[in-house]
Design an enzyme around this catalytic site. Structure first.
Site, PDB file in Angstrom:
ATOM      1  N   MET A 180       0.789  -1.245   0.000  1.00 26.30           N
ATOM      2  CA  MET A 180       0.000   0.000   0.000  1.00 26.30           C
ATOM      3  C   MET A 180       0.818   1.291   0.000  1.00 26.30           C
ATOM      4  O   MET A 180       0.294   2.357   0.309  1.00 26.30           O
ATOM      5  CB  MET A 180      -0.953   0.001   1.210  1.00 26.30           C
ATOM      6  CG  MET A 180      -2.033  -1.071   1.149  1.00 26.30           C
ATOM      7  SD  MET A 180      -3.000  -1.065  -0.393  1.00 26.30           S
ATOM      8  CE  MET A 180      -3.876   0.490  -0.197  1.00 26.30           C
ATOM      9  N   HIS A 222      -4.698  -5.114  -8.793  1.00 24.74           N
ATOM     10  CA  HIS A 222      -5.503  -3.963  -8.371  1.00 24.74           C
ATOM     11  C   HIS A 222      -6.985  -4.333  -8.460  1.00 24.74           C
ATOM     12  O   HIS A 222      -7.436  -4.812  -9.510  1.00 24.74           O
ATOM     13  CB  HIS A 222      -5.198  -2.758  -9.262  1.00 24.74           C
ATOM     14  CG  HIS A 222      -5.997  -1.557  -8.901  1.00 24.74           C
ATOM     15  ND1 HIS A 222      -5.716  -0.789  -7.807  1.00 24.74           N
ATOM     16  CD2 HIS A 222      -7.108  -1.022  -9.461  1.00 24.74           C
ATOM     17  CE1 HIS A 222      -6.613   0.192  -7.714  1.00 24.74           C
ATOM     18  NE2 HIS A 222      -7.458   0.068  -8.710  1.00 24.74           N
ATOM     19  N   GLU A 246       3.484   5.564 -13.009  1.00 22.55           N
ATOM     20  CA  GLU A 246       2.114   6.088 -12.929  1.00 22.55           C
ATOM     21  C   GLU A 246       1.199   5.047 -12.285  1.00 22.55           C
ATOM     22  O   GLU A 246       1.061   3.919 -12.799  1.00 22.55           O
ATOM     23  CB  GLU A 246       1.583   6.470 -14.323  1.00 22.55           C
ATOM     24  CG  GLU A 246       0.354   7.336 -14.245  1.00 22.55           C
ATOM     25  CD  GLU A 246      -0.194   7.742 -15.618  1.00 22.55           C
ATOM     26  OE1 GLU A 246      -1.273   8.358 -15.640  1.00 22.55           O
ATOM     27  OE2 GLU A 246       0.444   7.449 -16.642  1.00 22.55           O
TER      28      GLU A 246
HETATM   29  N1  NHR Z   1       3.486   2.538  -7.064  1.00 28.79           N
HETATM   30  C1  NHR Z   1       3.583   2.924  -8.341  1.00 28.79           C
HETATM   31  N2  NHR Z   1       4.528   3.823  -8.640  1.00 28.79           N
HETATM   32  N3  NHR Z   1       2.789   2.453  -9.327  1.00 28.79           N
HETATM   33  C2  NHR Z   1       1.825   1.562  -9.035  1.00 28.79           C
HETATM   34  O1  NHR Z   1       1.073   1.119 -10.023  1.00 28.79           O
HETATM   35  C3  NHR Z   1       1.656   1.122  -7.693  1.00 28.79           C
HETATM   36  C4  NHR Z   1       2.516   1.638  -6.714  1.00 28.79           C
HETATM   37  C5  NHR Z   1       2.396   1.262  -5.375  1.00 28.79           C
HETATM   38  C6  NHR Z   1       1.403   0.414  -4.993  1.00 28.79           C
HETATM   39  C7  NHR Z   1      -0.664  -0.862  -5.451  1.00 28.79           C
HETATM   40  C8  NHR Z   1      -1.907   0.066  -5.509  1.00 28.79           C
HETATM   41  C9  NHR Z   1      -3.183  -0.616  -5.763  1.00 28.79           C
HETATM   42  O2  NHR Z   1      -3.232  -1.557  -6.543  1.00 28.79           O
HETATM   43  C10 NHR Z   1       0.497  -0.069  -5.938  1.00 28.79           C
HETATM   44  C11 NHR Z   1       0.635   0.248  -7.291  1.00 28.79           C
HETATM   45  C12 NHR Z   1      -1.428   2.261  -2.483  1.00 28.79           C
HETATM   46  C13 NHR Z   1      -1.962   3.475  -2.896  1.00 28.79           C
HETATM   47  C14 NHR Z   1      -1.930   4.665  -1.988  1.00 28.79           C
HETATM   48  O3  NHR Z   1      -2.593   5.645  -2.234  1.00 28.79           O
HETATM   49  C15 NHR Z   1      -2.478   3.530  -4.170  1.00 28.79           C
HETATM   50  C16 NHR Z   1      -2.456   2.427  -5.008  1.00 28.79           C
HETATM   51  C17 NHR Z   1      -1.915   1.222  -4.586  1.00 28.79           C
HETATM   52  C18 NHR Z   1      -1.415   1.136  -3.317  1.00 28.79           C
HETATM   53  N4  NHR Z   1      -1.120   4.620  -0.897  1.00 28.79           N
HETATM   54  C19 NHR Z   1      -0.965   5.677   0.109  1.00 28.79           C
HETATM   55  C20 NHR Z   1       0.422   6.336   0.012  1.00 28.79           C
HETATM   56  O4  NHR Z   1       0.507   7.521   0.382  1.00 28.79           O
HETATM   57  C21 NHR Z   1      -1.087   5.115   1.500  1.00 28.79           C
HETATM   58  C22 NHR Z   1      -2.417   4.465   1.735  1.00 28.79           C
HETATM   59  C23 NHR Z   1      -2.435   3.582   2.968  1.00 28.79           C
HETATM   60  O5  NHR Z   1      -1.368   3.354   3.587  1.00 28.79           O
HETATM   61  O6  NHR Z   1      -3.532   3.081   3.299  1.00 28.79           O
HETATM   62  O7  NHR Z   1       1.398   5.650  -0.353  1.00 28.79           O
HETATM   63  O8  NHR Z   1      -4.236  -0.194  -5.239  1.00 28.79           O
END
Ligand code: NHR
Length: 192
Positions: free
Chosen positions: A72, A91, A125
């Site tokens: 995450m 995802h 992205e």
């Molecule tokens: N990083 C990149 N650069 N590209 C992707 O496609 C990624 C990634 C990191 C994680 C998984 C993803 C999902 O499938 C993933 C894909 C976390 C967030 C997020 O907003 C968004 C998408 C995904 C995972 N994270 C917050 C942050 O600030 C924290 C949220 C939390 O801790 O609950 O990193 O959904």
């Protein structure tokens, strides 16, 4: 881990690494004799510092593939470039719809009649890398985020092992920015 063992893939799970010391997957790994490591993001001043240590730990196991599972933390461009074409994510939406968080709530809010899940290569992205496989499930009357996510999860458990297996077998081919199966195997699963 289970599919790799049960189906005798020419592969092994090198390690399970989490940013959360309490992640259930670490315990599961220990029980299955797989190495584990924790890189706690809370102990790093920046995302770059965290990603640098994460990369160092990953590379110490010299994996051919990095598989994100419930991970995450948004990854920095330097990190995603390092593992370009060798890092997968799953995802819980039918991309390109509903990138980011709270996918099931948003699909229900929109009145979607189908939902699903996507396995994709990870790029800088968020949730935009090449799609390996997708599964579709119905949205049923009376669904809430909990019932819908449970239905999607059963699909996740089918297409993620399948996708990793294809990578391991070198069955995936790049066509520009897109990914196809070399022998034309169906890259979608339609569940009713
Ligand atoms: N990083 C990149 N650069 N590209 C992707 O496609 C990624 C990634 C990191 C994680 C998984 C993803 C999902 O499938 C993933 C894909 C976390 C967030 C997020 O907003 C968004 C998408 C995904 C995972 N994270 C917050 C942050 O600030 C924290 C949220 C939390 O801790 O609950 O990193 O959904």
């Amino acid at each position: 881990m289970k599919a790799c063992q049960a189906e005798g893939w020419p592969a092994e799970v090198a390690a399970v690494i989490s940013n959360r010391p309490d992640a259930g997957g670490l315990q599961f790994a220990v029980e299955h004799g797989v190495a584990t490591a924790v890189v706690d993001h809370k102990t790093y001043a920046s995302r770059e510092d965290f990603d640098a240590e994460l990369a160092r730990v990953i590379d110490s196991f010299a994996p051919d593939l990095v598989v994100l599972a419930g991970f995450m933390r948004i990854l920095t461009p330097g990190f995603t470039a390092r593992y370009a074409r060798r890092m997968l994510n799953i995802h819980p939406s039918l991309l390109p719809a509903f990138t980011g968080l709270h996918t099931h709530e948003r699909a229900l809010e929109m009145g979607c009649k189908v939902a699903g899940v996507t396995v994709h290569f990870v790029t800088a992205e968020l949730d935009h890398g090449a799609i390996v496989m997708q599964a579709v499930v119905p949205v049923l009357p009376g669904d809430d985020a909990k019932t819908l996510s449970a239905r999607v999860l059963t699909a996740e458990h089918r297409i993620y092992p399948q996708s990793v297996r294809w990578f391991v077998e070198d069955a995936l081919a790049w066509d520009g920015e897109r990914v196809t199966h070399r022998d034309g195997a169906a890259q979608q699963l339609l569940l009713s």
